[in-house]
Design a protein around this motif. Structure first.
Motif, PDB file in Angstrom:
ATOM      1  N   THR A   1      12.150   7.875   2.337  1.00 15.59           N
ATOM      2  CA  THR A   1      11.761   8.701   3.291  1.00 15.59           C
ATOM      3  C   THR A   1      10.393   9.383   2.141  1.00 15.59           C
ATOM      4  OG1 THR A   1      13.507   8.708   4.337  1.00 15.59           O
ATOM      5  CG2 THR A   1      12.384  11.076   4.325  1.00 15.59           C
ATOM      6  N   LEU A   2      10.759   9.827   1.102  1.00 19.25           N
ATOM      7  CA  LEU A   2       9.807  10.770   0.179  1.00 19.25           C
ATOM      8  C   LEU A   2       8.662  10.105  -0.465  1.00 19.25           C
ATOM      9  CD1 LEU A   2      12.554  11.556  -2.556  1.00 19.25           C
ATOM     10  CD2 LEU A   2      11.769  12.565  -0.737  1.00 19.25           C
ATOM     11  N   LEU A   3       8.497   8.472  -0.212  1.00 16.39           N
ATOM     12  CA  LEU A   3       7.580   7.938  -0.503  1.00 16.39           C
ATOM     13  C   LEU A   3       6.453   8.456   0.465  1.00 16.39           C
ATOM     14  CD1 LEU A   3       6.800   5.393  -2.014  1.00 16.39           C
ATOM     15  CD2 LEU A   3       7.201   3.535  -0.789  1.00 16.39           C
ATOM     16  N   ALA A   4       6.593   8.304   1.971  1.00 16.50           N
ATOM     17  CA  ALA A   4       7.094   8.456   2.921  1.00 16.50           C
ATOM     18  C   ALA A   4       5.765   9.916   3.590  1.00 16.50           C
ATOM     19  CB  ALA A   4       7.050   8.068   4.419  1.00 16.50           C
ATOM     20  N   VAL A   5       6.718  11.078   3.029  1.00 14.69           N
ATOM     21  CA  VAL A   5       6.152  11.682   2.342  1.00 14.69           C
ATOM     22  C   VAL A   5       5.085  12.412   2.082  1.00 14.69           C
ATOM     23  CG1 VAL A   5       6.542  14.263   1.944  1.00 14.69           C
ATOM     24  CG2 VAL A   5       8.294  13.101   3.554  1.00 14.69           C
TER      25      VAL A   5
END
Lengths: 269, 365
Positions: free
Chosen positions: A240-244
């Motif tokens: 999720t962090l990566l996607a952000v």
């Protein structure tokens, strides 16, 4: 030869970037999309996301303000110790974030002047939000200054002087001339700041105490889940962090491309 | 509006950029401040604009002392050497900048910008950004922007310094026409003496922060008040000698110097076109060797060396040059037909006394 070089680049790219990301994505969904969703929506994870967002937001605002101010002062003012300040600004790049966190612990410890002062005032600095913000500020401070200093140097002072001769006061000069000249530098600086703030781990780990539902940021939550053998949770939150981060970079590129075409089109008329 | 400065002085640290300068720019005048780089002329301009604070002295615009007014309050138009256009704004918005600050109505400012675009031959370029313009266009936008809010005076720092030679010539002619049309009191700075001569009605010559001479281009050229002006404006041969029996002796050359005491050291100057050179060694009394021939387009420059080792320059028009058929290295004869005894360093010109005279007697056959 050319093929070999391109092949090496591709290999490097795949092994170092694409591979891990795909593996992480795979692991995130290894127990189905349900499990992924459960993991990123459990209270600990949500609290981590919220805390990370809060710290990032506050750090961004502070950096925009102080970073711009520092760059302006460094480029425009002659003062004693200017060289020293300019040299030390890059220090956070060279110092391990863990050391940065440790310095804060020492600085605000119960036996120090600052620690005693805040203790008396009943303000909790260490193992609370203030120290986490300070730690993140420390590691992100150079981004804004380093983006803006070269821009200010090329801008010079003539445009600002021109605005003054046309009757503009100091605020108008800043808002109508200086700021527009710096805007892309500020956007880049902000992007780097946000990316770094979201990903910060070491410094925050040291000063936060990693207290569940209190001082546990998203990255700390990933670490904790991993330590607790909850790999699905660790992978899901990480993904999720990566996607952000990826989304922020993409938006930046689109905005930049659009700004460039606007200028080009306006000129073509 | 008239500009006047009195005793203007500016010190930076231990150096003096401008030292006790006084002059007047009359209403409607186009005046050039001329001097080599570092002579303090740009500082004078910035002091008048209010971009620098004087160490001493007073500045008056339209009879009012403006020392205590900020740059914003002085109502001046300033054109910077490197244009200083706002890169993020279109040509239209650049010109309208001052009008917006001064809160002109939308309609009035639109009308004013259109008027200036027409006046500056920039019609149709309002939507462009500065980086899409040529050097000459940028310069005209800068002038339009400065003129838009109807300033009391227009100050220009090296207005043609950053464009190429051909465009510079066009811009000069254009500026003269513009000034004739608008008649706004204008002061511009240049290091190019030819430009100052051509554009300005009056010239002020600067050197090392001091005012050397003020006057019409012809005055400054024909009657240089100091050795510096003589050397800086146009080209001049300058030789030095000692007075003996009311004659300045420079090797085998003699220049009459009535009224000067024996033993006094004097400098004598003469323009290259007052140095006549002939291939016939008997035509003039003085002998020399021809060292170089320079082709200048409209004329030729000859460099000769006298037996005493003096190097002198002569200027000759094409017809005369063709008649003579010079070759480098040949012996020539020469004469000086007009000369001036130059005022000594730090001494004012002996104004009113005739120091420029046609030379008769010893040097001409």
């Amino acid at each position: 030869m050319r093929r070999v070089l391109i092949g090496i680049v591709w290999f490097y790219f795949l092994v170092l970037l694409v591979g891990p990301i795909l593996y992480m994505a795979n692991q995130s969904f290894s127990q189905g999309i349900e499990a992924f969703w459960t993991e990123i929506s459990r209270p600990e994870a949500l609290h981590g996301f919220a805390l990370t967002a809060e710290i990032t937001g506050i750090v961004l605002v502070l950096n925009l303000f102080f970073g711009t101010m520092t760059a302006l002062v460094l480029v425009r003012q002659q003062f004693w110790g200017r060289g020293l300040v300019s040299g030390v600004i890059d220090l956070p790049f060279a110092v391990s974030p863990v050391i940065a966190g440790f310095m804060l612990i020492l600085l605000f410890g119960p036996d120090t002047l600052l620690g005693t002062f805040f203790g008396q005032a009943r303000v909790k600095v260490l193992f609370a939000l203030p120290a986490m913000i300070l730690a993140t500020l420390f590691v992100t401070f150079p981004f804004m200054v380093r983006e803006l200093t070269p821009l200010l140097q090329t801008l010079g002072t003539e445009e600002e002087e021109a605005a003054r001769t046309l009757g503009a006061g100091e605020w108008q000069v800043f808002l109508k001339v200086t700021l527009p000249a710096l805007r892309w530098g500020m956007v880049y600086g902000a992007t780097l700041t946000v990316a770094r703030a979201i990903g910060e781990f070491g410094a925050v780990l040291v000063v936060s105490g990693n207290i569940l539902l209190l001082t546990q940021t998203a990255t700390l939550h990933i670490y904790q889940s991993y330590v607790d053998f909850n790999y699905v949770a660790a992978n899901a939150v990480a993904l999720t962090l990566l996607a952000v981060s990826f989304a922020i970079l993409t938006i930046l590129e689109i905005a930049k491309a659009r700004a460039e075409t606007t200028v080009a089109e306006a000129g073509a008329q | 509006m008239k500009i006047e400065v009195r005793g203007l002085t500016k010190k930076f640290g231990s150096g003096t950029a401008v030292g006790d300068v006084s002059f007047v720019v009359h209403e409607g005048e186009l005046l050039g401040l001329l001097g080599p780089s570092g002579s303090g002329k740009t500082t004078v301009l910035r002091l008048i604009a209010g971009l620098e604070v004087p160490t001493a002295g007073d500045i008056f615009i339209d009879g009012k002392r403006v020392n205590d007014l900020t740059v914003q309050e002085r109502n001046i138009g300033f054109v910077f050497q490197h244009y200083a256009l706002f890169k993020h704004l279109t040509v239209f918005d650049n010109i309208a900048f001052g009008l917006k600050i001064k809160k002109w109505s939308r309609r009035d400012s639109e009308q004013r910008v259109q008027e200036l675009l027409g006046l500056m031959s920039l019609v149709g370029l309002g939507g462009r950004y500065p980086h899409q313009l040529s050097g000459g266009q940028r310069q005209r936008v800068a002038i339009a922007r400065a003129l838009a809010p109807r300033p009391a005076v227009l100050l220009m720092d090296e207005p043609f310094g950053a464009v190429d030679a051909k465009v510079r010539q066009e811009l000069r002619e254009w500026l003269i026409r513009l000034h004739t049309d608008l008649n706004v009191t204008s002061l511009f700075v240049t290091h190019d003496q030819e430009e100052a001569m051509e554009v300005s009605g009056r010239i002020i010559v600067f050197s090392k922060g001091k005012l050397e001479q003020a006057g019409s281009p012809a005055d400054v050229y024909e009657e240089p008040a100091t050795e510096f002006v003589a050397r800086f404006i146009g080209s001049m041969n300058i030789v030095e000698g000692v007075v003996q029996r009311e004659q300045v002796q420079v090797g085998s050359l003699e220049f009459p110097a009535p009224g000067f005491a024996d033993g006094q050291k004097l400098q004598v100057g003469f323009r290259p076109y007052y140095l006549k050179v002939a291939e016939d060694p008997t035509r003039y009394r003085q002998q020399a060797k021809l060292r170089h021939i320079y082709f200048l387009g409209v004329a030729y420059r000859l460099e000769i060396e006298t037996p005493d080792g003096l190097i002198l320059r002569s200027r000759m028009n094409k017809e005369e040059f063709r008649r003579c058929r010079f070759t480098v290295g040949q012996a020539v004869s020469f004469a000086v037909t007009h000369f001036r005894i130059l005022p000594q360093e730090g001494m004012a010109s002996p104004h009113g006394t005739e120091t420029s005279r046609p030379l008769t007697g010893p040097l001409t056959p």
